[in-house]
Design an enzyme around this catalytic site. Structure first.
Site, PDB file in Angstrom:
ATOM      1  N   GLY A   1     -41.264   7.631  46.174  1.00 58.49           N
ATOM      2  CA  GLY A   1     -40.218   8.659  46.136  1.00 58.49           C
ATOM      3  C   GLY A   1     -40.152   9.414  47.459  1.00 58.49           C
ATOM      4  O   GLY A   1     -41.077  10.150  47.803  1.00 58.49           O
TER       5      GLY A   1
ATOM      6  N   ASN B   1     -37.794  11.448  40.986  1.00 55.50           N
ATOM      7  CA  ASN B   1     -37.057  12.509  40.304  1.00 55.50           C
ATOM      8  C   ASN B   1     -37.175  12.387  38.779  1.00 55.50           C
ATOM      9  O   ASN B   1     -37.259  11.294  38.236  1.00 55.50           O
ATOM     10  CB  ASN B   1     -35.592  12.519  40.750  1.00 55.50           C
TER      11      ASN B   1
ATOM     12  N   THR C   1     -32.926  16.114  33.937  1.00 55.80           N
ATOM     13  CA  THR C   1     -32.744  16.359  32.508  1.00 55.80           C
ATOM     14  C   THR C   1     -32.019  15.156  31.908  1.00 55.80           C
ATOM     15  O   THR C   1     -31.102  14.601  32.518  1.00 55.80           O
ATOM     16  CB  THR C   1     -31.911  17.644  32.306  1.00 55.80           C
TER      17      THR C   1
ATOM     18  N   GLU D   1     -46.425  20.227  42.785  1.00 55.82           N
ATOM     19  CA  GLU D   1     -46.033  20.786  44.073  1.00 55.82           C
ATOM     20  C   GLU D   1     -45.351  22.131  43.853  1.00 55.82           C
ATOM     21  O   GLU D   1     -44.462  22.240  43.036  1.00 55.82           O
ATOM     22  CB  GLU D   1     -45.074  19.800  44.767  1.00 55.82           C
TER      23      GLU D   1
ATOM     24  N   ALA E   1     -41.229  25.610  47.966  1.00 53.29           N
ATOM     25  CA  ALA E   1     -39.828  25.957  47.735  1.00 53.29           C
ATOM     26  C   ALA E   1     -39.017  25.369  48.883  1.00 53.29           C
ATOM     27  O   ALA E   1     -39.479  25.353  50.039  1.00 53.29           O
ATOM     28  CB  ALA E   1     -39.658  27.466  47.670  1.00 53.29           C
TER      29      ALA E   1
ATOM     30  N   LYS F   1     -47.427  24.394  36.174  1.00 47.63           N
ATOM     31  CA  LYS F   1     -46.236  24.203  36.998  1.00 47.63           C
ATOM     32  C   LYS F   1     -44.982  24.677  36.259  1.00 47.63           C
ATOM     33  O   LYS F   1     -44.157  25.418  36.804  1.00 47.63           O
ATOM     34  CB  LYS F   1     -46.129  22.723  37.377  1.00 47.63           C
TER      35      LYS F   1
ATOM     36  N   ALA G   1     -45.088  28.504  36.031  1.00 50.60           N
ATOM     37  CA  ALA G   1     -44.764  29.197  37.287  1.00 50.60           C
ATOM     38  C   ALA G   1     -43.249  29.223  37.483  1.00 50.60           C
ATOM     39  O   ALA G   1     -42.663  30.270  37.780  1.00 50.60           O
ATOM     40  CB  ALA G   1     -45.439  28.486  38.461  1.00 50.60           C
TER      41      ALA G   1
ATOM     42  N   LYS H   1     -34.091  39.461  43.940  1.00 48.95           N
ATOM     43  CA  LYS H   1     -32.803  39.547  44.630  1.00 48.95           C
ATOM     44  C   LYS H   1     -31.707  39.116  43.655  1.00 48.95           C
ATOM     45  O   LYS H   1     -31.669  37.964  43.222  1.00 48.95           O
ATOM     46  CB  LYS H   1     -32.878  38.617  45.851  1.00 48.95           C
TER      47      LYS H   1
ATOM     48  N   CYS I   1     -35.268  22.548  40.025  1.00 47.44           N
ATOM     49  CA  CYS I   1     -36.439  22.797  39.173  1.00 47.44           C
ATOM     50  C   CYS I   1     -36.232  23.803  38.047  1.00 47.44           C
ATOM     51  O   CYS I   1     -36.595  23.529  36.909  1.00 47.44           O
ATOM     52  CB  CYS I   1     -37.608  23.273  40.027  1.00 47.44           C
TER      53      CYS I   1
ATOM     54  N   PHE J   1     -27.844  25.424  47.239  1.00 45.17           N
ATOM     55  CA  PHE J   1     -28.316  26.343  46.191  1.00 45.17           C
ATOM     56  C   PHE J   1     -29.090  27.528  46.759  1.00 45.17           C
ATOM     57  O   PHE J   1     -29.342  28.504  46.062  1.00 45.17           O
ATOM     58  CB  PHE J   1     -29.120  25.594  45.123  1.00 45.17           C
TER      59      PHE J   1
HETATM   60  C1  UDX Z   1     -38.679  26.560  43.054  1.00 44.35           C
HETATM   61  C2  UDX Z   1     -40.057  27.225  43.063  1.00 44.35           C
HETATM   62  O1  UDX Z   1     -39.980  28.455  43.820  1.00 44.35           O
HETATM   63  C3  UDX Z   1     -41.087  26.280  43.675  1.00 44.35           C
HETATM   64  O2  UDX Z   1     -42.384  26.851  43.606  1.00 44.35           O
HETATM   65  C4  UDX Z   1     -41.066  24.959  42.908  1.00 44.35           C
HETATM   66  O3  UDX Z   1     -41.962  24.040  43.511  1.00 44.35           O
HETATM   67  C5  UDX Z   1     -39.661  24.375  42.877  1.00 44.35           C
HETATM   68  O4  UDX Z   1     -38.732  25.325  42.355  1.00 44.35           O
HETATM   69  P1  UDX Z   1     -36.795  26.110  44.889  1.00 44.35           P
HETATM   70  O5  UDX Z   1     -35.947  25.688  43.730  1.00 44.35           O
HETATM   71  O6  UDX Z   1     -36.881  25.235  46.073  1.00 44.35           O
HETATM   72  O7  UDX Z   1     -38.296  26.359  44.413  1.00 44.35           O
HETATM   73  O8  UDX Z   1     -36.242  27.526  45.415  1.00 44.35           O
HETATM   74  P2  UDX Z   1     -36.497  29.053  45.036  1.00 44.35           P
HETATM   75  O9  UDX Z   1     -36.778  29.786  46.284  1.00 44.35           O
HETATM   76  O10 UDX Z   1     -37.463  29.224  43.940  1.00 44.35           O
HETATM   77  O11 UDX Z   1     -35.047  29.523  44.544  1.00 44.35           O
HETATM   78  C6  UDX Z   1     -34.466  29.033  43.347  1.00 44.35           C
HETATM   79  C7  UDX Z   1     -33.121  29.683  43.108  1.00 44.35           C
HETATM   80  O12 UDX Z   1     -33.259  31.060  42.762  1.00 44.35           O
HETATM   81  C8  UDX Z   1     -32.198  29.652  44.319  1.00 44.35           C
HETATM   82  O13 UDX Z   1     -30.889  29.364  43.918  1.00 44.35           O
HETATM   83  C9  UDX Z   1     -32.296  31.053  44.861  1.00 44.35           C
HETATM   84  O14 UDX Z   1     -31.155  31.434  45.584  1.00 44.35           O
HETATM   85  C10 UDX Z   1     -32.444  31.863  43.582  1.00 44.35           C
HETATM   86  N1  UDX Z   1     -33.104  33.165  43.778  1.00 44.35           N
HETATM   87  C11 UDX Z   1     -34.396  33.222  44.199  1.00 44.35           C
HETATM   88  C12 UDX Z   1     -32.406  34.344  43.518  1.00 44.35           C
HETATM   89  O15 UDX Z   1     -31.236  34.315  43.140  1.00 44.35           O
HETATM   90  N2  UDX Z   1     -33.040  35.549  43.694  1.00 44.35           N
HETATM   91  C13 UDX Z   1     -34.337  35.633  44.116  1.00 44.35           C
HETATM   92  O16 UDX Z   1     -34.846  36.768  44.251  1.00 44.35           O
HETATM   93  C14 UDX Z   1     -35.035  34.428  44.373  1.00 44.35           C
HETATM   94  P1  ADP Z   2     -37.431  15.472  44.319  1.00 46.58           P
HETATM   95  O1  ADP Z   2     -36.704  16.760  44.594  1.00 46.58           O
HETATM   96  O2  ADP Z   2     -38.248  15.522  43.047  1.00 46.58           O
HETATM   97  O3  ADP Z   2     -38.213  14.964  45.489  1.00 46.58           O
HETATM   98  P2  ADP Z   2     -35.367  13.483  44.898  1.00 46.58           P
HETATM   99  O4  ADP Z   2     -34.247  13.033  44.026  1.00 46.58           O
HETATM  100  O5  ADP Z   2     -35.063  14.213  46.162  1.00 46.58           O
HETATM  101  O6  ADP Z   2     -36.307  14.374  43.950  1.00 46.58           O
HETATM  102  O7  ADP Z   2     -36.292  12.238  45.270  1.00 46.58           O
HETATM  103  C1  ADP Z   2     -36.778  11.296  44.371  1.00 46.58           C
HETATM  104  C2  ADP Z   2     -36.714   9.915  45.011  1.00 46.58           C
HETATM  105  O8  ADP Z   2     -37.401   8.986  44.182  1.00 46.58           O
HETATM  106  C3  ADP Z   2     -35.304   9.349  45.198  1.00 46.58           C
HETATM  107  O9  ADP Z   2     -35.082   9.076  46.582  1.00 46.58           O
HETATM  108  C4  ADP Z   2     -35.290   8.058  44.354  1.00 46.58           C
HETATM  109  O10 ADP Z   2     -34.564   6.996  44.961  1.00 46.58           O
HETATM  110  C5  ADP Z   2     -36.775   7.710  44.295  1.00 46.58           C
HETATM  111  N1  ADP Z   2     -37.145   6.850  43.147  1.00 46.58           N
HETATM  112  C6  ADP Z   2     -36.811   7.010  41.846  1.00 46.58           C
HETATM  113  N2  ADP Z   2     -37.374   6.042  41.090  1.00 46.58           N
HETATM  114  C7  ADP Z   2     -38.085   5.233  41.918  1.00 46.58           C
HETATM  115  C8  ADP Z   2     -38.908   4.067  41.735  1.00 46.58           C
HETATM  116  N3  ADP Z   2     -39.119   3.540  40.520  1.00 46.58           N
HETATM  117  N4  ADP Z   2     -39.464   3.513  42.840  1.00 46.58           N
HETATM  118  C9  ADP Z   2     -39.258   4.055  44.059  1.00 46.58           C
HETATM  119  N5  ADP Z   2     -38.517   5.150  44.291  1.00 46.58           N
HETATM  120  C10 ADP Z   2     -37.927   5.742  43.239  1.00 46.58           C
END
Ligand code: UDX
Ligand code: ADP
Length: 463
Positions: A10, A92, A95, A162, A165, A221, A224, A268, A277, A339
């Site tokens: 991946g 990935n 849902t 992981e 962010a 995870k 959190a 915020k 996530c 996002f």
């Molecule tokens: C999140 C978790 O923070 C991270 O630990 C996990 O590994 C993956 O999911 P990410 O989705 O990359 O990370 O971004 P994050 O900074 O958490 O923001 C998520 C969303 O919430 C964004 O759309 C952001 O704009 C929004 N947000 C965040 C707010 O609207 N207000 C805030 O105060 C913080």
């Molecule tokens: P994440 O945010 O979790 O990293 P992404 O969609 O950005 O998710 O990345 C997941 C990656 O995993 C994609 O590039 C997808 O092509 C790859 N993937 C999914 N299934 C397989 C598989 N069976 N073997 C190899 N790669 C895969």
């Protein structure tokens, strides 16, 4: 066990940056990141590191230093599995869009395919590490598939979620608050945990590396992410109350954030959280809670999503109401589609849902995002299946230049908090817009007083 060869299945937002940082910090470990998506791998191997498929501050510099030395990107999944001692699964887990648990449960088909492929290819013992966010007890399913290959190979399954962010992934990886590793309590399980601890200990202080059982690690995870999303929904709920009273959400957030028990981060107010996530993980939590008959627990967490949907919807509704109850045929400019800032990821971005609502009201959307392509924007809208692709194409246009995007617009809406938006020549934008010129700031990014003194009708969240 001394790890010298790692494979990561991946090459996405998690696998790519994480492996780049491990490669940088562990020059003696060979790392191969594999993916089925040939275009993605070709982009990771692009001669110009500015063309790698993921935008993350600092990532391209690390890739430039490590690629071809101890970091490799490939589509040859079998070879990378065969050569490695430790395999990260970073595919990935969206849902589910079909069958039981549709719209709630995580779809584990990619994970299962990986497990089956590892089982088929492996000729010697391996450590398999879950990196993707997974429902609790996925490791059990992985183990069952791997242990039933009948070829005598021993697998140890670890959970190592992981927490990075997007937008700050490199900093988060270089200096993590903690690294969490869950494994079996057996001597073999403990040995596998120690092998992975030794990899991280190349740059993470050992006291920040936590060792737990697999289930605690998996559930931590989800917990959190649920807590973080809950803070955003909590502050967004208060933002609506602020709008009905004389209170200002920024002042409220500051006042409560100074309470050390509450803390200032993730308070915020915004147009709503997005990202791959938060929603997925909470839906997943709701689904597993229901599966155990814990209906109150499920309802409690589901409310975080309900509030977030409401926040997105009321933002678009307010635009329509303020623009004299109609946006039909009007040009509305979106600044931002990602996002959050500093990423080109658009998964679950609030902008998608706000645009969908406004297009239902027959608005024409002009868009500028520094890192998101028109192709991605259209694919996000088409995914909702609200209307045909050609209708979407007719109603949304991406611009290369923000000033052009704003010209002759009835309103500008800020959907992503990109820093550069603050520094725009807002007088110039005002002069080019239809009057009254409206700004709907979905990120409370701009200086309200300054915007009003230019002449804008300026509205932000929670004031
Ligand atoms: C999140 C978790 O923070 C991270 O630990 C996990 O590994 C993956 O999911 P990410 O989705 O990359 O990370 O971004 P994050 O900074 O958490 O923001 C998520 C969303 O919430 C964004 O759309 C952001 O704009 C929004 N947000 C965040 C707010 O609207 N207000 C805030 O105060 C913080
Ligand atoms: P994440 O945010 O979790 O990293 P992404 O969609 O950005 O998710 O990345 C997941 C990656 O995993 C994609 O590039 C997808 O092509 C790859 N993937 C999914 N299934 C397989 C598989 N069976 N073997 C190899 N790669 C895969």
């Amino acid at each position: 066990m001394n790890i010298t060869n790692i494979c990561c299945i991946g090459a996405g937002y998690v696998g790519g940056p994480t492996m780049a940082v491990i490669a940088e910090k562990c020059p003696n470990i060979k790392i191969t990141v594999v993916d089925l998506n040939e275009t993605r791998i070709a982009n990771w191997n692009d001669e110009d590191v500015n063309n790698i498929p993921i935008y993350e501050p600092g990532l391209n510099e690390i890739v430039a230093r490590t690629r071809g030395k101890n970091l490799f990107f490939s589509t040859d999944v079998d070879k990378a599995i065969d050569e490695s001692q430790l395999i990260f699964i970073s595919v990935n887990t969206p849902t589910k869009t079909y069958g039981t648990g549709k719209g709630m449960a995580a779809d584990l088909k990619h994970i299962e395919l990986c497990a089956r492929q590892i089982a088929k290819v492996a000729k010697n013992n391996k450590i398999v590490v879950e990196k993707s966010t997974l429902p609790v007890r996925t490791a059990e399913a992985l183990k069952s598939i791997l242990d039933n290959t009948g070829n005598g190979v021993q697998f140890q399954i670890l959970s190592n979620p992981e927490f990075l962010a997007e937008g700050t992934a490199i900093q988060d990886l270089l200096n993590p608050d903690r690294v969490l590793i869950g494994g079996e309590t057996s001597p073999e399980g403990q040995k596998a945990i120690e092998a992975l601890v030794d990899v991280y200990a190349n740059w993470v202080p050992r006291e920040r590396i936590l060792k737990t059982n697999v289930w605690s690690s998996e559930l931590s995870k989800l917990t959190a992410n649920a807590f973080l999303a809950q803070r955003v929904s909590s502050i967004n709920a208060m933002s609506e109350l602020c709008e009905k009273t004389e209170a200002n959400i920024n002042e409220v957030a500051k006042a409560i954030g100074m309470d050390s028990r509450i803390g200032s981060k993730f308070l915020k107010a915004s147009v709503g959280f997005g990202g791959s996530c938060f929603q997925k993980d909470i839906l997943n939590l709701v689904y597993i809670s229901k599966a155990f008959g814990l209906n109150e627990v499920a309802d409690y967490w589901e409310q975080v999503i309900i509030m977030n949907d409401h926040q997105k919807r009321r933002f678009s509704k307010n635009i329509v109401q303020t623009l004299y109850n109609t946006v039909s045929g009007k040009k509305i400019t979106f600044l931002g589609w990602a996002f959050k800032k500093d990423t080109n990821d658009t998964r679950e971005s609030a902008a998608i849902y706000v645009a969908d609502d406004l297009i239902n009201e027959q608005a024409y959307i002009a868009l500028f995002d520094p890192k998101v392509s028109q192709k991605q924007v259209l694919s996000d809208l088409d995914y909702l299946e609200t209307r045909t692709a050609s209708e979407n194409e007719k109603h949304i246009t991406s611009y290369e230049n923000p000033y052009e995007a704003c010209k002759n617009a009835h309103a500008v809406a800020i959907l992503t908090e990109w820093d550069e938006f603050k520094d725009y020549d807002w007088q110039k934008i005002y002069d080019s817009m239809l009057k009254p010129a409206f700004v709907f700031d979905g990120r409370n990014l701009l200086d309200a007083e300054k915007m009003k003194s230019i002449g804008f009708v300026y509205q932000s969240i929670g004031s």
